[in-house]
Design an enzyme around this catalytic site. Structure first.
Site, PDB file in Angstrom:
ATOM      1  CB  THR A  71      -0.949   0.002   1.209  1.00  0.00           C
ATOM      2  OG1 THR A  71      -0.179  -0.050   2.401  1.00  0.00           O
ATOM      3  CG2 THR A  71      -1.916  -1.182   1.160  1.00  0.00           C
ATOM      4  N   GLY A  73       1.387   4.289   1.695  1.00  0.00           N
ATOM      5  CA  GLY A  73       2.093   4.780   2.881  1.00  0.00           C
ATOM      6  C   GLY A  73       3.066   3.756   3.436  1.00  0.00           C
ATOM      7  CB  CYS A  74       2.700   0.134   3.969  1.00  0.00           C
ATOM      8  SG  CYS A  74       1.191   0.279   4.960  1.00  0.00           S
ATOM      9  CB  SER A  75       5.063   0.582  -0.596  1.00  0.00           C
ATOM     10  OG  SER A  75       4.511  -0.703  -0.448  1.00  0.00           O
ATOM     11  CG  LEU A  79       9.334  -2.223   4.375  1.00  0.00           C
ATOM     12  CD1 LEU A  79       9.718  -2.945   5.668  1.00  0.00           C
ATOM     13  CD2 LEU A  79       8.728  -3.195   3.357  1.00  0.00           C
TER      14      LEU A  79
END
Length: 185
Positions: A71, A73-75, A79
């Site tokens: 996703t 924000g996560c990518s 992370l």
């Protein structure tokens, strides 16, 4: 005709002219001082179970959770920040860094490969949200298919939570970022 309506706090038996509330037990959110739950997640494939309590026993571990692999924000932020700061985090006495998401282990492995997490961040799939539920840190995100983890970070010292930062809205990118964890260790 009677039917049940589920709310976040109760089951409601709805009958014409009468509603009966039945209180349901909600998981309490994990807090500083609590033991990490003894729940299995999976690394790389369904045959490689990792018990979270065992992972954290006798070690100092940073665990961060994201709503979903791949996703935005996560990518783009969450992370990659932990991957870039892994050496700095481990230099402060952290033995392991683990990313948890309500995804299958194959997706988590592929996401980790795409971001170069090898030897930096362990990618753990919480396939049925068992760990997320045991921690009381779930949220309903219909756009991602239902129950997902809130975005958070925690430091676990020998099985006990010593630091915990949960994003106020469960999704934001503020208190759970790698640089904030470094300042708390």
């Amino acid at each position: 005709m009677a039917h049940l309506i589920r709310s976040s706090r109760a089951l409601i038996l709805h009958q014409p002219f009468c509603n009966i509330r039945i209180a349901t037990k909600r998981a309490m959110s994990l807090k500083v001082g609590d033991e990490i739950p003894s729940v299995e997640v999976f690394e790389n494939n369904p045959g490689n179970a990792v018990n979270m309590k065992e992972l954290c026993t006798g070690k100092k571990v940073v665990i961060f959770a994201v709503p979903g692999a791949f996703t935005p924000g996560c990518s783009k932020t969450h992370l990659p920040g932990y991957v870039a700061k892994a050496a700095d985090i481990k230099a402060k006495g952290i033995d392991e860094i683990a990313c948890v998401s309500v995804n299958d282990p194959f997706v988590m492995e592929a996401w980790g490969q795409a971001h170069g997490t090898a030897d930096k961040v362990r990618m753990l799939g919480d396939t049925n949200a068992d760990f997320t539920k045991a921690c009381g840190l779930g949220q309903d995100l219909a756009v991602l298919g239902g129950l997902r983890s809130k975005r958070y970070s925690m430091v676990v010292d020998n099985g006990k939570v010593s630091e915990l930062e949960v994003e106020p809205d469960g999704k934001g990118l503020t208190c759970s970022l790698a640089e904030n964890v470094i300042s708390k260790i």
